[in-house]
Design a protein around this motif. Structure first.
Motif, PDB file in Angstrom:
ATOM      1  N   LEU A  30      32.703  44.235  41.350  1.00 29.11           N
ATOM      2  CA  LEU A  30      33.948  44.302  40.591  1.00 29.11           C
ATOM      3  C   LEU A  30      34.244  45.768  40.311  1.00 29.11           C
ATOM      4  N   THR A  31      35.524  46.147  40.426  1.00 28.53           N
ATOM      5  CA  THR A  31      35.907  47.548  40.250  1.00 28.53           C
ATOM      6  C   THR A  31      37.001  47.681  39.189  1.00 28.53           C
ATOM      7  N   PRO A  32      36.703  47.321  37.950  1.00 28.88           N
ATOM      8  CA  PRO A  32      37.696  47.486  36.881  1.00 28.88           C
ATOM      9  C   PRO A  32      37.951  48.967  36.609  1.00 28.88           C
ATOM     10  N   THR A  33      39.097  49.252  35.995  1.00 23.97           N
ATOM     11  CA  THR A  33      39.426  50.617  35.600  1.00 23.97           C
ATOM     12  C   THR A  33      39.366  50.718  34.080  1.00 23.97           C
ATOM     13  N   ALA A  34      39.620  51.910  33.561  1.00 21.58           N
ATOM     14  CA  ALA A  34      39.578  52.114  32.113  1.00 21.58           C
ATOM     15  C   ALA A  34      40.630  51.280  31.390  1.00 21.58           C
ATOM     16  N   SER A  35      41.696  50.902  32.092  1.00 20.94           N
ATOM     17  CA  SER A  35      42.776  50.144  31.460  1.00 20.94           C
ATOM     18  C   SER A  35      42.660  48.637  31.650  1.00 20.94           C
ATOM     19  N   THR A  36      41.654  48.178  32.383  1.00 18.46           N
ATOM     20  CA  THR A  36      41.504  46.741  32.633  1.00 18.46           C
ATOM     21  C   THR A  36      41.138  46.012  31.336  1.00 18.46           C
ATOM     22  N   PRO A  37      41.873  44.969  30.958  1.00 19.46           N
ATOM     23  CA  PRO A  37      41.558  44.228  29.726  1.00 19.46           C
ATOM     24  C   PRO A  37      40.148  43.632  29.781  1.00 19.46           C
ATOM     25  N   PRO A  38      39.363  43.787  28.716  1.00 22.50           N
ATOM     26  CA  PRO A  38      38.000  43.247  28.699  1.00 22.50           C
ATOM     27  C   PRO A  38      37.940  41.759  29.004  1.00 22.50           C
ATOM     28  N   VAL A  39      38.914  40.977  28.537  1.00 19.85           N
ATOM     29  CA  VAL A  39      38.871  39.533  28.780  1.00 19.85           C
ATOM     30  C   VAL A  39      38.974  39.225  30.269  1.00 19.85           C
ATOM     31  N   ALA A  40      39.721  40.040  31.004  1.00 22.48           N
ATOM     32  CA  ALA A  40      39.833  39.831  32.448  1.00 22.48           C
ATOM     33  C   ALA A  40      38.496  40.096  33.128  1.00 22.48           C
ATOM     34  N   ILE A  41      37.830  41.171  32.706  1.00 20.07           N
ATOM     35  CA  ILE A  41      36.520  41.502  33.279  1.00 20.07           C
ATOM     36  C   ILE A  41      35.506  40.407  32.958  1.00 20.07           C
ATOM     37  N   GLU A  42      35.472  39.990  31.712  1.00 17.67           N
ATOM     38  CA  GLU A  42      34.501  38.981  31.282  1.00 17.67           C
ATOM     39  C   GLU A  42      34.712  37.657  32.003  1.00 17.67           C
ATOM     40  N   THR A  43      35.969  37.288  32.219  1.00 20.01           N
ATOM     41  CA  THR A  43      36.251  36.027  32.916  1.00 20.01           C
ATOM     42  C   THR A  43      35.773  36.087  34.358  1.00 20.01           C
ATOM     43  N   LEU A  44      36.036  37.208  35.025  1.00 18.95           N
ATOM     44  CA  LEU A  44      35.588  37.351  36.411  1.00 18.95           C
ATOM     45  C   LEU A  44      34.067  37.403  36.488  1.00 18.95           C
ATOM     46  N   GLU A  45      33.428  38.057  35.522  1.00 16.15           N
ATOM     47  CA  GLU A  45      31.966  38.088  35.497  1.00 16.15           C
ATOM     48  C   GLU A  45      31.398  36.676  35.406  1.00 16.15           C
ATOM     49  N   LEU A  46      32.000  35.853  34.567  1.00 23.57           N
ATOM     50  CA  LEU A  46      31.563  34.465  34.417  1.00 23.57           C
ATOM     51  C   LEU A  46      31.660  33.711  35.735  1.00 23.57           C
ATOM     52  N   LEU A  47      32.771  33.882  36.422  1.00 20.44           N
ATOM     53  CA  LEU A  47      32.977  33.173  37.686  1.00 20.44           C
ATOM     54  C   LEU A  47      32.022  33.674  38.769  1.00 20.44           C
ATOM     55  N   VAL A  48      31.845  34.984  38.837  1.00 15.99           N
ATOM     56  CA  VAL A  48      30.950  35.552  39.846  1.00 15.99           C
ATOM     57  C   VAL A  48      29.514  35.078  39.627  1.00 15.99           C
ATOM     58  N   ARG A  49      29.080  35.089  38.386  1.00 19.98           N
ATOM     59  CA  ARG A  49      27.713  34.633  38.097  1.00 19.98           C
ATOM     60  C   ARG A  49      27.550  33.150  38.424  1.00 19.98           C
ATOM     61  N   SER A  50      28.612  32.372  38.253  1.00 23.45           N
ATOM     62  CA  SER A  50      28.525  30.940  38.565  1.00 23.45           C
ATOM     63  C   SER A  50      28.317  30.702  40.051  1.00 23.45           C
ATOM     64  N   LEU A  51      28.683  31.682  40.870  1.00 23.39           N
ATOM     65  CA  LEU A  51      28.493  31.568  42.317  1.00 23.39           C
ATOM     66  C   LEU A  51      27.059  31.876  42.733  1.00 23.39           C
ATOM     67  N   GLY A  52      26.257  32.382  41.796  1.00 25.14           N
ATOM     68  CA  GLY A  52      24.892  32.772  42.122  1.00 25.14           C
ATOM     69  C   GLY A  52      24.809  34.130  42.773  1.00 25.14           C
ATOM     70  N   ALA A  53      25.896  34.905  42.694  1.00 21.67           N
ATOM     71  CA  ALA A  53      25.924  36.233  43.304  1.00 21.67           C
ATOM     72  C   ALA A  53      25.320  37.270  42.372  1.00 21.67           C
ATOM     73  N   HIS A  54      24.946  38.411  42.957  1.00 15.80           N
ATOM     74  CA  HIS A  54      24.445  39.543  42.183  1.00 15.80           C
ATOM     75  C   HIS A  54      25.628  40.436  41.829  1.00 15.80           C
ATOM     76  N   LEU A  55      25.914  40.561  40.547  1.00 17.92           N
ATOM     77  CA  LEU A  55      27.113  41.251  40.081  1.00 17.92           C
ATOM     78  C   LEU A  55      26.877  42.762  39.961  1.00 17.92           C
ATOM     79  N   TYR A  56      27.824  43.540  40.505  1.00 19.62           N
ATOM     80  CA  TYR A  56      27.803  44.990  40.375  1.00 19.62           C
ATOM     81  C   TYR A  56      29.166  45.487  39.912  1.00 19.62           C
ATOM     82  N   HIS A  57      29.163  46.556  39.108  1.00 13.74           N
ATOM     83  CA  HIS A  57      30.379  47.235  38.686  1.00 13.74           C
ATOM     84  C   HIS A  57      30.353  48.659  39.243  1.00 13.74           C
ATOM     85  N   CYS A  58      31.476  49.151  39.712  1.00 14.59           N
ATOM     86  CA  CYS A  58      31.564  50.555  40.107  1.00 14.59           C
ATOM     87  C   CYS A  58      33.021  50.966  40.171  1.00 14.59           C
ATOM     88  N   ARG A  59      33.248  52.264  40.316  1.00 16.05           N
ATOM     89  CA  ARG A  59      34.606  52.760  40.489  1.00 16.05           C
ATOM     90  C   ARG A  59      35.093  52.410  41.899  1.00 16.05           C
TER      91      ARG A  59
END
Length: 279
Positions: free
Chosen positions: A137-166
């Motif tokens: 996932l590549t959120p920016t400084a302006s990305t709403p936290p709720v959007a990031i958290e929701t995507l994190e939840l979905l990604v983890r549900s897939l059993g994937a290894h989650l990474y954040h970067c620019r």
């Protein structure tokens, strides 16, 4: 939570299979009615349409189109979305996508699942494609936290290894381990095909086994995907290609000069270095 998917190919179809199995309602959109019907029949979506209006009820929408179609798809999609809808994509290049979509939709989170096969289309979709694989996932400084958290939840549900970067860090990294290998593998196949002696070429084709299969796989994949890598990650890919060419030149020089000690040193280094990338 209602999940929308635009583009019901390998990635979109596989996302649908997994997210439906986790209890989410999945709505799909494809350009072809036949694909919509096959996605329903395969259990990848609860409902599907060629019309983007179907996604008005979606809380999260995954854009699974080719890179060249992402921006146009989002522009067409926006009039049908609630202001709270979260958008994400699965493109293999992030900087250009994030730069073009973020000004249009604040609830956008760039994404890239590092998973796939040589096949494409809804028939290639498979369950657990993302399990155990990196998902960036590549959120920016302006990305709403709720959007990031929701995507994190979905990604983890897939059993994937989650990474954040620019986004730009993502693009330089994948140029090395994803985009460069496609070009190298393609060049390997082309070099073999350039053999002019029919007997040699026929024998090479007959003898090609696991080594050639492994090193040529990504070069024999979807040409459109390779084109999009080069077009949208041009500078990072050129940087990695130049470095690779330099390494090839060193090997050529070692062989020409019969510098066997130098060659074996390089091969020892790469033998040890591979474990850093392949766990």
């Amino acid at each position: 939570m209602n999940i929308g998917i635009v583009g019901l190919g390998l990635i979109g179809g596989s996302l649908g299979l997994d997210l439906r199995s986790r209890g989410y309602q999945v709505l799909g959109v494809s350009r072809q009615e036949h694909t919509c019907q096959r996605a329903i029949a395969r259990g990848a979506v609860d409902d599907a349409s060629v019309n983007l209006t179907l996604l008005a009820a979606a809380d999260v929408v995954f854009i699974c189109t080719p890179l060249s179609a992402i921006e146009a798809t989002v522009i067409q999609l926006i009039p049908h979305l609630a202001a709270t809808t979260i958008l994400t994509d699965v493109g293999s290049v992030k900087t250009s996508v994030v730069d073009s979509i973020t000004p249009r939709w604040s609830n956008f989170v760039g994404g890239h699942p590092m998973a796939g096969t040589a096949e494409n289309g809804i028939e290639a979709a498979q369950s657990d494609l993302f399990a155990g694989k990196p998902y960036v996932l590549t959120p920016t400084a302006s990305t709403p936290p709720v959007a990031i958290e929701t995507l994190e939840l979905l990604v983890r549900s897939l059993g994937a290894h989650l990474y954040h970067c620019r986004p730009e860090d993502h693009d330089r990294a994948v140029a090395w381990i994803s985009h460069l290998p496609v070009m190298v593998s393609s060049s390997l196949i082309a070099a073999c095909m350039s053999e002019t002696d029919p007997t040699t070429l026929e024998l090479a084709e007959a003898l090609a086994s696991s080594g050639f299969k492994d090193t040529s796989r990504v070069g024999g994949g979807n040409p459109e995907l390779g084109l999009m890598m080069a077009r949208y990650n041009r500078s990072a890919l050129l940087r990695s290609l130049a470095a690779y060419r330099d390494q090839l030149d060193q090997i050529v020089a070692a062989v020409e000069q019969e510098n066997w000690d130098g060659l074996v040193d390089q091969l020892k280094q790469t033998q040890q270095g591979r474990s850093r990338f392949v766990k």
